[in-house]
Scaffold this motif. Structure first.
Motif, PDB file in Angstrom:
ATOM      1  N   SER A  81      33.484  42.036  53.706  1.00 16.77           N
ATOM      2  CA  SER A  81      32.461  41.155  53.130  1.00 16.77           C
ATOM      3  C   SER A  81      32.264  41.299  51.629  1.00 16.77           C
ATOM      4  CB  SER A  81      31.116  41.410  53.818  1.00 16.77           C
ATOM      5  OG  SER A  81      31.209  41.100  55.172  1.00 16.77           O
ATOM      6  N   SER A  82      32.572  42.471  51.086  1.00 15.78           N
ATOM      7  CA  SER A  82      32.409  42.629  49.635  1.00 15.78           C
ATOM      8  C   SER A  82      33.399  43.658  49.113  1.00 15.78           C
ATOM      9  CB  SER A  82      30.984  43.062  49.279  1.00 15.78           C
ATOM     10  OG  SER A  82      30.800  44.430  49.581  1.00 15.78           O
ATOM     11  N   ALA A  83      33.645  43.575  47.823  1.00 17.94           N
ATOM     12  CA  ALA A  83      34.546  44.538  47.179  1.00 17.94           C
ATOM     13  C   ALA A  83      33.976  45.949  47.326  1.00 17.94           C
ATOM     14  CB  ALA A  83      34.696  44.175  45.707  1.00 17.94           C
ATOM     15  N   THR A  84      32.672  46.067  47.162  1.00 12.47           N
ATOM     16  CA  THR A  84      32.026  47.377  47.255  1.00 12.47           C
ATOM     17  C   THR A  84      32.238  47.996  48.635  1.00 12.47           C
ATOM     18  OG1 THR A  84      30.335  46.522  45.771  1.00 12.47           O
ATOM     19  CG2 THR A  84      29.832  48.577  46.899  1.00 12.47           C
ATOM     20  N   GLU A  85      32.143  47.163  49.663  1.00 12.91           N
ATOM     21  CA  GLU A  85      32.314  47.643  51.038  1.00 12.91           C
ATOM     22  C   GLU A  85      33.729  48.232  51.217  1.00 12.91           C
ATOM     23  OE1 GLU A  85      30.342  45.059  54.218  1.00 12.91           O
ATOM     24  OE2 GLU A  85      32.475  44.686  54.471  1.00 12.91           O
ATOM     25  N   VAL A 108      33.104  51.184  33.197  1.00 11.19           N
ATOM     26  CA  VAL A 108      33.529  50.439  34.372  1.00 11.19           C
ATOM     27  C   VAL A 108      32.304  49.826  35.083  1.00 11.19           C
ATOM     28  CG1 VAL A 108      33.374  52.256  36.141  1.00 11.19           C
ATOM     29  CG2 VAL A 108      35.346  50.722  36.130  1.00 11.19           C
ATOM     30  N   PHE A 109      32.506  48.776  35.864  1.00 10.43           N
ATOM     31  CA  PHE A 109      31.389  48.209  36.638  1.00 10.43           C
ATOM     32  C   PHE A 109      30.898  49.264  37.647  1.00 10.43           C
ATOM     33  CE2 PHE A 109      29.396  45.539  39.895  1.00 10.43           C
ATOM     34  CZ  PHE A 109      28.597  44.746  39.088  1.00 10.43           C
ATOM     35  N   PRO A 110      29.593  49.426  37.802  1.00 12.36           N
ATOM     36  CA  PRO A 110      29.092  50.499  38.666  1.00 12.36           C
ATOM     37  C   PRO A 110      29.736  50.539  40.053  1.00 12.36           C
ATOM     38  CG  PRO A 110      27.281  49.482  37.490  1.00 12.36           C
ATOM     39  CD  PRO A 110      28.500  48.685  37.135  1.00 12.36           C
ATOM     40  N   ILE A 155      40.027  52.417  38.496  1.00  9.79           N
ATOM     41  CA  ILE A 155      39.696  51.620  37.302  1.00  9.79           C
ATOM     42  C   ILE A 155      39.481  50.163  37.702  1.00  9.79           C
ATOM     43  CG2 ILE A 155      40.915  53.012  35.582  1.00  9.79           C
ATOM     44  CD1 ILE A 155      43.169  50.773  35.864  1.00  9.79           C
ATOM     45  N   SER A 156      38.886  49.452  36.779  1.00  9.94           N
ATOM     46  CA  SER A 156      38.798  48.013  36.915  1.00  9.94           C
ATOM     47  C   SER A 156      39.962  47.442  36.105  1.00  9.94           C
ATOM     48  CB  SER A 156      37.455  47.563  36.344  1.00  9.94           C
ATOM     49  OG  SER A 156      37.245  46.237  36.648  1.00  9.94           O
ATOM     50  N   HIS A 157      40.788  46.596  36.719  1.00 10.05           N
ATOM     51  CA  HIS A 157      41.951  46.034  36.016  1.00 10.05           C
ATOM     52  C   HIS A 157      41.509  45.397  34.700  1.00 10.05           C
ATOM     53  CE1 HIS A 157      45.624  43.088  36.346  1.00 10.05           C
ATOM     54  NE2 HIS A 157      45.752  43.915  35.351  1.00 10.05           N
ATOM     55  N   GLU A 159      37.929  45.016  32.422  1.00 11.06           N
ATOM     56  CA  GLU A 159      36.541  45.479  32.319  1.00 11.06           C
ATOM     57  C   GLU A 159      35.569  44.295  32.306  1.00 11.06           C
ATOM     58  OE1 GLU A 159      35.584  48.417  32.720  1.00 11.06           O
ATOM     59  OE2 GLU A 159      37.071  49.828  31.909  1.00 11.06           O
ATOM     60  N   TYR A 160      34.485  44.433  33.071  1.00  5.28           N
ATOM     61  CA  TYR A 160      33.553  43.305  33.217  1.00  5.28           C
ATOM     62  C   TYR A 160      32.834  42.979  31.917  1.00  5.28           C
ATOM     63  CZ  TYR A 160      29.295  46.123  33.054  1.00  5.28           C
ATOM     64  OH  TYR A 160      28.270  46.918  32.632  1.00  5.28           O
ATOM     65  N   GLY A 161      32.659  43.985  31.052  1.00  6.78           N
ATOM     66  CA  GLY A 161      31.878  43.741  29.840  1.00  6.78           C
ATOM     67  C   GLY A 161      32.689  43.062  28.753  1.00  6.78           C
ATOM     68  N   VAL A 184      42.537  50.163  42.221  1.00 10.07           N
ATOM     69  CA  VAL A 184      42.204  49.153  41.209  1.00 10.07           C
ATOM     70  C   VAL A 184      41.162  48.172  41.739  1.00 10.07           C
ATOM     71  CG1 VAL A 184      43.148  47.265  39.813  1.00 10.07           C
ATOM     72  CG2 VAL A 184      44.526  49.314  40.223  1.00 10.07           C
ATOM     73  N   ASP A 185      40.133  47.955  40.954  1.00 12.64           N
ATOM     74  CA  ASP A 185      39.175  46.892  41.228  1.00 12.64           C
ATOM     75  C   ASP A 185      39.652  45.672  40.444  1.00 12.64           C
ATOM     76  OD1 ASP A 185      37.068  45.109  41.153  1.00 12.64           O
ATOM     77  OD2 ASP A 185      35.529  46.658  41.062  1.00 12.64           O
ATOM     78  N   ALA A 186      40.080  44.644  41.176  1.00 13.25           N
ATOM     79  CA  ALA A 186      40.645  43.457  40.514  1.00 13.25           C
ATOM     80  C   ALA A 186      39.664  42.285  40.546  1.00 13.25           C
ATOM     81  CB  ALA A 186      41.966  43.073  41.178  1.00 13.25           C
ATOM     82  N   ALA A 187      38.368  42.590  40.695  1.00 10.73           N
ATOM     83  CA  ALA A 187      37.367  41.517  40.764  1.00 10.73           C
ATOM     84  C   ALA A 187      37.395  40.633  39.517  1.00 10.73           C
ATOM     85  CB  ALA A 187      35.975  42.106  40.951  1.00 10.73           C
ATOM     86  N   GLN A 188      37.735  41.235  38.349  1.00  9.82           N
ATOM     87  CA  GLN A 188      37.731  40.454  37.100  1.00  9.82           C
ATOM     88  C   GLN A 188      39.131  39.994  36.700  1.00  9.82           C
ATOM     89  OE1 GLN A 188      35.159  39.264  35.811  1.00  9.82           O
ATOM     90  NE2 GLN A 188      33.412  40.624  36.131  1.00  9.82           N
ATOM     91  N   SER A 189      40.112  40.148  37.599  1.00  6.18           N
ATOM     92  CA  SER A 189      41.464  39.706  37.221  1.00  6.18           C
ATOM     93  C   SER A 189      42.117  38.808  38.267  1.00  6.18           C
ATOM     94  CB  SER A 189      42.363  40.906  36.930  1.00  6.18           C
ATOM     95  OG  SER A 189      42.514  41.730  38.069  1.00  6.18           O
ATOM     96  N   GLY A 209      35.543  37.592  46.339  1.00  9.82           N
ATOM     97  CA  GLY A 209      36.053  36.228  46.309  1.00  9.82           C
ATOM     98  C   GLY A 209      35.434  35.306  45.293  1.00  9.82           C
ATOM     99  N   TYR A 210      34.286  35.709  44.712  1.00  8.89           N
ATOM    100  CA  TYR A 210      33.442  34.708  44.039  1.00  8.89           C
ATOM    101  C   TYR A 210      33.586  34.635  42.523  1.00  8.89           C
ATOM    102  CZ  TYR A 210      30.504  38.823  43.278  1.00  8.89           C
ATOM    103  OH  TYR A 210      30.047  40.068  42.915  1.00  8.89           O
ATOM    104  N   LYS A 211      34.522  35.397  41.969  1.00  8.99           N
ATOM    105  CA  LYS A 211      34.699  35.273  40.506  1.00  8.99           C
ATOM    106  C   LYS A 211      35.936  34.405  40.240  1.00  8.99           C
ATOM    107  CE  LYS A 211      32.458  39.714  39.677  1.00  8.99           C
ATOM    108  NZ  LYS A 211      31.185  39.402  39.032  1.00  8.99           N
ATOM    109  N   TRP A 212      37.008  35.000  39.710  1.00  9.50           N
ATOM    110  CA  TRP A 212      38.153  34.202  39.239  1.00  9.50           C
ATOM    111  C   TRP A 212      38.927  33.582  40.386  1.00  9.50           C
ATOM    112  CZ3 TRP A 212      37.968  33.643  34.014  1.00  9.50           C
ATOM    113  CH2 TRP A 212      37.109  34.524  33.340  1.00  9.50           C
TER     114      TRP A 212
HETATM  115  C1  LIG Z   1      34.631  44.786  38.250  1.00  8.27           C
HETATM  116  C2  LIG Z   1      33.656  44.387  39.308  1.00  8.27           C
HETATM  117  N1  LIG Z   1      33.743  44.927  40.528  1.00  8.27           N
HETATM  118  C3  LIG Z   1      32.891  44.591  41.521  1.00  8.27           C
HETATM  119  C4  LIG Z   1      31.886  43.671  41.295  1.00  8.27           C
HETATM  120  C5  LIG Z   1      30.925  43.304  42.380  1.00  8.27           C
HETATM  121  O1  LIG Z   1      31.367  43.671  43.609  1.00  8.27           O
HETATM  122  P1  LIG Z   1      30.594  43.135  44.904  1.00  8.27           P
HETATM  123  O2  LIG Z   1      31.087  41.771  45.112  1.00  8.27           O
HETATM  124  O3  LIG Z   1      30.947  44.086  45.962  1.00  8.27           O
HETATM  125  O4  LIG Z   1      29.146  43.175  44.594  1.00  8.27           O
HETATM  126  C6  LIG Z   1      31.741  43.096  40.037  1.00  8.27           C
HETATM  127  C7  LIG Z   1      30.652  42.136  39.775  1.00  8.27           C
HETATM  128  O5  LIG Z   1      30.303  41.802  38.685  1.00  8.27           O
HETATM  129  C8  LIG Z   1      32.652  43.465  39.028  1.00  8.27           C
HETATM  130  O6  LIG Z   1      32.550  42.932  37.801  1.00  8.27           O
END
Ligand SMILES: Cc1ncc(COP(=O)(O)O)c(C=O)c1O
Length: 381
Positions: A81-85, A108-110, A155-157, A159-161, A184-189, A209-212
């Motif tokens: 359901s989520s990247a965090t999960e 990195v994103f928390p 790492i995050s592929h 960085e969110y900032g 690798v957290d690829a949420a931003q790539s 699923g909800y970003k790029w």
């Molecule tokens: C790098 C990164 N990882 C994870 C998340 C969020 O993950 P989740 O969808 O589990 O809340 C974000 C959201 O901004 C993000 O920027």
């Protein structure tokens, strides 16, 4: 330059000047329809249509399509359901021990780090963070933190900032020299930057699923390298963790022999069906084309911001840049600037002490011009 994704594909794209994909994307129209249809069918017909066979096979298409996006095989993919999960389940599965360390950055994103930090509190392993300066973390310094006691580099592929991008192949090579894993957290790539997970030799790669990817909240995907699939005991388990999900005998649990052992429960399955549509669409457009388009928009944005004497904090070199462009405006409050842009239906985010712009394929140069024009007025006022 017109948008790469038409109004047909993104019916909401003319409702605002939307430059906020790093937060939440506009959703691909057919994805939204698929989700709504699935939810309506479930509400009206229960298991009449969405029966046990359908539930068992519900992730099959997403396995295939996400595998294609990251150059992998369907059996290398897990859905939750989520990247965090997924990161939490992975962190508990790996659970680095007392004498080991986990390497990451403090910018990195928390959610990329918290699951590992939580496990570290339990096992007493060290969390070794590279200190970023001005929201930038030097990749070579990160690599120097890795030693023979490193269990995981997470790492995050991108960085969110700042939108800073790392070279996954280079970091994986260094991690593997020390027998460490690269997660690798690829949420931003994912969806914006071409990824070949097996070629880069990453050990695991996760994205929501909800970003790029232009999909919904409520679904996330993970690539897990074949060498880990039989080894790991997922941190989160439930009825779907069992090889035969309809066995339903609580006194036995045998995982599937692939990445799908990280799938464990029911979820808003329609979201997985919607995300499949979005990724299929992005593949048709081509992620290379999307990257080229987005970088042209970023160029225009940077040029305009520089003319306004903004302090751009995103890296400008080809290896590290993306279409996330973040800037400070000396003497001005970033929160107020983001707010004033929002009042004019120009959607951006304020992060730390900067304003973050993040255009994607549904934007064209007219969106950038409009944002810059309004920004000029705000700064003049
Ligand atoms: C790098 C990164 N990882 C994870 C998340 C969020 O993950 P989740 O969808 O589990 O809340 C974000 C959201 O901004 C993000 O920027």
């Amino acid at each position: 330059m017109k948008a790469l994704g038409s109004l047909n594909d993104f019916p909401a794209a003319d409702k605002s000047t939307y430059l906020n994909t790093a937060s939440v994307a506009l959703m691909y129209g057919d994805a939204e329809k698929a989700i709504t249809n699935w939810q309506k069918d479930l509400a009206e017909f229960g298991t009449m249509n969405f029966d046990e066979k359908a539930e068992q096979e519900v992730f099959d298409d997403l396995h295939v399509i996400f595998a294609r996006l990251v150059g992998a095989q369907p059996e290398d993919i897990a859905v939750a359901s989520s990247a965090t999960e997924l990161l939490a389940s992975l962190a508990w599965a790996i659970a680095p021990g007392r004498r080991s360390n986990i390497v990451s950055t403090d910018i990195v994103f928390p959610s990329t780090l918290y699951p590992w930090a939580r496990v570290a509190r339990y096992t007493n392993c060290e969390v070794r963070l590279l200190k970023g300066e001005n929201s930038y973390a030097d990749q070579e310094e990160l690599i120097r933190l890795i030693d023979d006691d490193t269990a995981v580099v997470c790492i995050s592929h991108v960085e969110y900032g700042s939108g800073q991008r790392y070279d996954l192949g280079r970091i994986a090579e260094s991690a593997h020299t020390h027998n460490a894993l690269l997660v690798v957290d690829a949420a931003q790539s994912a969806g914006a930057i071409p990824i070949d997970a097996p070629a880069s030799k990453v050990d695991a790669l996760v994205s929501g699923g909800y970003k790029w990817l232009c999909g919904p909240f409520g679904v996330a995907v993970m690539y897990l390298a074949p060498h880990l699939q039989m080894k790991l005991d997922p941190g989160l388990v439930g009825f779907r963790s069992h090889k035969d999900i309809w066995d339903l005998q609580a006194d036995r649990l045998k995982y599937p022999d692939d990445a799908s052992r990280f799938e464990f429960s029911t979820m808003a399955y329609g979201c997985a069906i919607g995300l499949t549509q979005s990724i299929r669409y992005l593949l048709r457009v081509g992620v290379e084309n999307i990257l080229a388009h987005n970088l042209k928009l970023a160029d225009l944005l940077i040029q305009g911001l520089e003319e306004m004497k903004a302090e751009i904090i995103s890296p400008g070199n080809d290896e590290e840049r993306t279409s996330i462009v973040s800037a400070r405006f000396p003497g001005r409050d970033s929160y107020e600037i983001a707010w004033d842009l929002g009042e004019a239906d120009i959607v951006v985010s304020q992060r730390r002490d900067f304003v973050r712009f993040s255009p994607h394929l549904y934007n064209g140069t007219d969106d950038i011009s409009r944002a810059l024009e309004k920004l000029g007025q705000i700064l003049a006022s």
